[in-house]
Design an enzyme around this catalytic site. Structure first.
Site, PDB file in Angstrom:
ATOM      1  N   ASP A   1     -11.579  -3.657 -17.882  1.00 20.15           N
ATOM      2  CA  ASP A   1     -11.976  -4.500 -19.011  1.00 20.15           C
ATOM      3  C   ASP A   1     -10.779  -4.780 -19.925  1.00 20.15           C
ATOM      4  O   ASP A   1     -10.299  -3.883 -20.615  1.00 20.15           O
ATOM      5  CB  ASP A   1     -13.114  -3.802 -19.773  1.00 20.15           C
ATOM      6  CG  ASP A   1     -13.630  -4.650 -20.917  1.00 20.15           C
ATOM      7  OD1 ASP A   1     -13.113  -5.766 -21.125  1.00 20.15           O
ATOM      8  OD2 ASP A   1     -14.556  -4.190 -21.620  1.00 20.15           O
TER       9      ASP A   1
ATOM     10  N   HIS B   1       0.829  -1.210   0.000  1.00 16.55           N
ATOM     11  CA  HIS B   1       0.000   0.000   0.000  1.00 16.55           C
ATOM     12  C   HIS B   1       0.860   1.255   0.000  1.00 16.55           C
ATOM     13  O   HIS B   1       0.436   2.332  -0.423  1.00 16.55           O
ATOM     14  CB  HIS B   1      -0.909  -0.030   1.224  1.00 16.55           C
ATOM     15  CG  HIS B   1      -2.193   0.701   1.076  1.00 16.55           C
ATOM     16  ND1 HIS B   1      -2.270   1.969   0.557  1.00 16.55           N
ATOM     17  CD2 HIS B   1      -3.467   0.347   1.391  1.00 16.55           C
ATOM     18  CE1 HIS B   1      -3.536   2.355   0.569  1.00 16.55           C
ATOM     19  NE2 HIS B   1      -4.282   1.386   1.058  1.00 16.55           N
TER      20      HIS B   1
HETATM   21  C1  LIG Z   1     -14.736   9.973   1.849  1.00 21.16           C
HETATM   22  C2  LIG Z   1     -15.602   9.137   0.926  1.00 21.16           C
HETATM   23  C3  LIG Z   1     -15.412   7.655   1.329  1.00 21.16           C
HETATM   24  C4  LIG Z   1     -17.033   9.559   1.150  1.00 21.16           C
HETATM   25  O1  LIG Z   1     -17.852   8.910   0.232  1.00 21.16           O
HETATM   26  P1  LIG Z   1     -19.272   9.489  -0.181  1.00 21.16           P
HETATM   27  O2  LIG Z   1     -19.743   8.742  -1.365  1.00 21.16           O
HETATM   28  O3  LIG Z   1     -20.137   9.522   1.014  1.00 21.16           O
HETATM   29  O4  LIG Z   1     -18.922  10.997  -0.443  1.00 21.16           O
HETATM   30  P2  LIG Z   1     -18.929  12.038  -1.582  1.00 21.16           P
HETATM   31  O5  LIG Z   1     -18.515  13.280  -0.964  1.00 21.16           O
HETATM   32  O6  LIG Z   1     -18.207  11.593  -2.760  1.00 21.16           O
HETATM   33  O7  LIG Z   1     -20.477  12.196  -1.909  1.00 21.16           O
HETATM   34  C5  LIG Z   1     -21.101  11.435  -2.865  1.00 21.16           C
HETATM   35  C6  LIG Z   1     -22.497  11.182  -2.446  1.00 21.16           C
HETATM   36  O8  LIG Z   1     -23.087  12.318  -1.844  1.00 21.16           O
HETATM   37  C7  LIG Z   1     -24.168  12.798  -2.649  1.00 21.16           C
HETATM   38  N1  LIG Z   1     -24.083  14.237  -2.653  1.00 21.16           N
HETATM   39  C8  LIG Z   1     -22.997  14.951  -2.830  1.00 21.16           C
HETATM   40  N2  LIG Z   1     -23.304  16.260  -2.733  1.00 21.16           N
HETATM   41  C9  LIG Z   1     -24.593  16.346  -2.456  1.00 21.16           C
HETATM   42  C10 LIG Z   1     -25.498  17.375  -2.203  1.00 21.16           C
HETATM   43  N3  LIG Z   1     -25.131  18.654  -2.240  1.00 21.16           N
HETATM   44  N4  LIG Z   1     -26.774  17.075  -1.932  1.00 21.16           N
HETATM   45  C11 LIG Z   1     -27.169  15.788  -1.885  1.00 21.16           C
HETATM   46  N5  LIG Z   1     -26.358  14.769  -2.123  1.00 21.16           N
HETATM   47  C12 LIG Z   1     -25.103  15.033  -2.401  1.00 21.16           C
HETATM   48  C13 LIG Z   1     -23.950  12.172  -3.991  1.00 21.16           C
HETATM   49  O9  LIG Z   1     -25.158  11.995  -4.690  1.00 21.16           O
HETATM   50  C14 LIG Z   1     -23.359  10.827  -3.607  1.00 21.16           C
HETATM   51  O10 LIG Z   1     -24.342   9.964  -3.123  1.00 21.16           O
HETATM   52  P3  LIG Z   1     -24.528   8.483  -3.662  1.00 21.16           P
HETATM   53  O11 LIG Z   1     -23.275   7.781  -3.337  1.00 21.16           O
HETATM   54  O12 LIG Z   1     -25.653   7.948  -2.889  1.00 21.16           O
HETATM   55  O13 LIG Z   1     -24.788   8.581  -5.114  1.00 21.16           O
HETATM   56  C15 LIG Z   1     -15.224   9.333  -0.556  1.00 21.16           C
HETATM   57  O14 LIG Z   1     -15.279  10.719  -0.857  1.00 21.16           O
HETATM   58  C16 LIG Z   1     -13.891   8.780  -0.912  1.00 21.16           C
HETATM   59  O15 LIG Z   1     -12.833   9.345  -0.639  1.00 21.16           O
HETATM   60  N6  LIG Z   1     -13.902   7.592  -1.583  1.00 21.16           N
HETATM   61  C17 LIG Z   1     -12.655   6.936  -2.013  1.00 21.16           C
HETATM   62  C18 LIG Z   1     -12.059   6.158  -0.884  1.00 21.16           C
HETATM   63  C19 LIG Z   1     -10.895   5.320  -1.375  1.00 21.16           C
HETATM   64  O16 LIG Z   1     -10.116   5.724  -2.203  1.00 21.16           O
HETATM   65  N7  LIG Z   1     -10.810   4.121  -0.849  1.00 21.16           N
HETATM   66  C20 LIG Z   1      -9.735   3.163  -1.185  1.00 21.16           C
HETATM   67  C21 LIG Z   1      -8.701   3.123  -0.078  1.00 21.16           C
HETATM   68  S1  LIG Z   1      -7.315   2.130  -0.493  1.00 21.16           S
HETATM   69  C22 LIG Z   1      -7.850   0.554  -0.350  1.00 21.16           C
HETATM   70  O17 LIG Z   1      -8.943   0.305   0.008  1.00 21.16           O
HETATM   71  C23 LIG Z   1      -6.875  -0.458  -0.710  1.00 21.16           C
HETATM   72  C24 LIG Z   1      -7.164  -1.771  -0.063  1.00 21.16           C
HETATM   73  O18 LIG Z   1      -7.266  -1.827   1.175  1.00 21.16           O
HETATM   74  O19 LIG Z   1      -7.248  -2.771  -0.775  1.00 21.16           O
END
Ligand SMILES: CC(C)(COP(=O)(O)OP(=O)(O)OC[C@H]1O[C@@H](n2cnc3c(N)ncnc32)[C@H](O)[C@@H]1OP(=O)(O)O)[C@@H](O)C(=O)NCCC(=O)NCCSC(=O)CC(=O)O
Length: 462
Positions: free
Chosen positions: A404, A166
């Site tokens: 893909d 990682h």
């Molecule tokens: C912090 C988070 C987890 C939060 O996720 P969220 O989906 O809640 O957050 P987000 O800010 O992107 O917001 C998206 C959601 O909010 C809604 N949304 C956004 N703005 C809005 C508004 N103004 N009003 C209403 N809804 C709203 C969108 O429709 C969407 O909902 P909806 O979703 O319902 O459509 C993400 O931002 C993130 O960083 N994801 C990536 C994490 C990552 O990289 N993980 C891998 C780690 S390494 C790993 O994992 C390796 C391993 O171990 O193998």
């Protein structure tokens, strides 16, 4: 030909970027990388369907070599000189990754099932063997960063297994690599298929550290690493012995109901706006059900006042105080801790409360991703030793099923390293709808309870 569990090794080579294509490169670790130094290698494997033909493997290897030209940190080594020096990543011409091809006689269709009932130790044979750490004459440990393996299931499919450290890449970066490899393979080794704007960025100079996190994390790393056996080749056989792995689904309909329920209940019970996303409610639902499934008898109630943690990583590339391109290759994750008392998690509104708290943490990132960052590593040590934490790996945002190689979407993706750790894996549903898949492994009796509560919880939504 060597025999190993259920697979037969048919080829074992090293693959490097084309000779002379990448100069010797030194990449300093940034403070974003340090928390992940202590993390065992990540394992992932999608299973595309195809009938393997003799000419596919050479193209896979060549396209991998071309891809590594751009993603050279994966072919590099992590150099860990003695304390108090800092580890760093070093690429030298000729550095390569082990690439193994094996044949498996296991039932492909059973393996890609959700309730496969497969022995988790058997799944380990689809995870590449990890090359040993070398130690140089000046006592620097040289740690490889990626190993790949292709398992061929005659007349049924193939499985691509990856094991990576990682510290070289987070989920976003690794997924970028896999999709780029797939594109170059698909375009029959035409490297120009990667648009310039989509190439990985290795520029770390834009990462500012006004809080001095690097020096805090270097100290934390040395405190922890001195008592730590860097055994990256571990197969976790002991931790897997009594566990079963199952993939659960929350489809789009259930997901919408769950989000509605959380929104309504939060409005009724708590003032202010709540962040109710797919990620938030899926994590809350899984976390609370995992805690419930641990309850065995009245003695567990003694724990009721204890604080439990849900820990999730948040991608920071787009955050204003970081501002890195989406293509940044490395780690760019904030570590978010959500505490909650066990009694609250087990209460009638446990899922609603958990969702509110996780959503609150996501919202807080908007006012600064580095609030409390000095504790990212030390707190991890504290809560992981207490054993009262659940973490999530992956994210629907990584779009694992969009990888893909020209054979369509993978039939199944798994993240086997979570099987040993007690965390769960989250990704988008493979059917492309708005739901999620949740992969986790638990002891059989706990899995039976979890499965019952999880499915009942979904039924109650309708
Ligand atoms: C912090 C988070 C987890 C939060 O996720 P969220 O989906 O809640 O957050 P987000 O800010 O992107 O917001 C998206 C959601 O909010 C809604 N949304 C956004 N703005 C809005 C508004 N103004 N009003 C209403 N809804 C709203 C969108 O429709 C969407 O909902 P909806 O979703 O319902 O459509 C993400 O931002 C993130 O960083 N994801 C990536 C994490 C990552 O990289 N993980 C891998 C780690 S390494 C790993 O994992 C390796 C391993 O171990 O193998």
């Amino acid at each position: 030909m060597a025999q190993s569990h259920s697979v037969k090794v048919i080829d074992r080579v090293q693959v490097s970027p084309p000779p002379g294509s990448v100069p010797t490169t030194y990449l300093p670790l940034t403070f974003f990388d340090f928390p992940w130094l202590l993390c065992p290698p990540m394992e992932q494997f999608p299973y595309p369907t195809l009938y393997l033909t003799n000419n596919i493997l050479p193209i896979l290897k060549n396209s991998l070599s071309l891809t590594l030209q751009h993603f050279f940190p994966l072919a590099s080594n992590l150099m860990c000189p003695p304390s108090p020096q800092k580890p760093y990543i070093l690429y030298k011409d000729g550095d390569s990754i082990p690439f193994t091809v094996v044949e498996s006689m296991l039932d492909f269709d059973q393996l890609i099932g959700d309730h496969a009932g497969v022995d988790l130790r058997e799944l380990q044979c689809f995870v590449p063997k990890w090359p040993p750490t070398r130690v140089t004459s000046d006592d620097t440990r040289v740690v490889p960063l990626l190993a790949l393996q292709v398992a061929v299931f005659p007349n049924s499919g193939i499985c691509i297994g990856a094991k990576f450290c990682h510290v070289v890449a987070d989920g976003m970066a690794f997924s970028h690599f896999m999709k780029s490899w797939a594109s170059i393979f698909r375009s029959r080794e035409d490297i120009a298929c990667l648009e310039k704007s989509m190439l990985p960025s290795h520029d770390r100079s834009g990462i500012k550290d006004p809080l001095g996190l690097e020096s805090i994390f270097t100290k934390d790393w040395w405190n922890w690493a001195s008592s730590w056996d860097y055994d990256l080749g571990s197969t976790y056989d002991d931790q897997l012995r009594d566990k079963v792995g199952v993939t659960f689904t929350i489809g789009q309909t259930h997901m919408e109901r769950l989000k509605d329920l959380v929104s309504i209940k939060c409005m009724e019970n708590y003032p202010g706006q709540v962040h109710v996303s797919t990620f938030v409610v899926a994590c809350a639902f899984t976390w609370v059900n995992m805690i419930k499934s641990q309850e065995k008898d009245a003695s567990d109630l003694l724990d009721n006042d204890k604080v439990y943690y849900f820990v999730f990583p948040a991608d920071c590339r787009h955050r204003p105080e970081v501002k890195l391109p989406a293509t940044y290759f490395g780690n760019c994750l904030a570590v978010c801790y959500v505490p909650a008392k066990k009694s609250e998690l087990l209460g009638e509104n446990g899922i609603i409360m958990a969702a509110r708290e996780i959503g609150k943490k996501v919202k807080e990132l908007e006012s600064g991703v580095f609030v409390g960052a000095e504790k990212w590593i030390s707190k991890w040590k504290e809560v992981s030793e207490q054993g009262r934490l659940v973490t999530v790996a992956g994210s629907p945002k990584l779009r694992a099923y969009d990888t893909d190689f020209g054979w369509g979407r993978p039939k199944k993706t798994e993240v086997p390293h979570i099987y040993a750790s007690g965390s769960f894996h989250l990704c988008e549903c493979r059917d492309g709808g708005g739901g999620v898949e949740i992969g986790l492994a638990l002891p059989q009796d706990q899995m039976d309870v979890f499965s019952g509560i999880f499915e009942q919880g979904k039924q109650n939504l309708i």
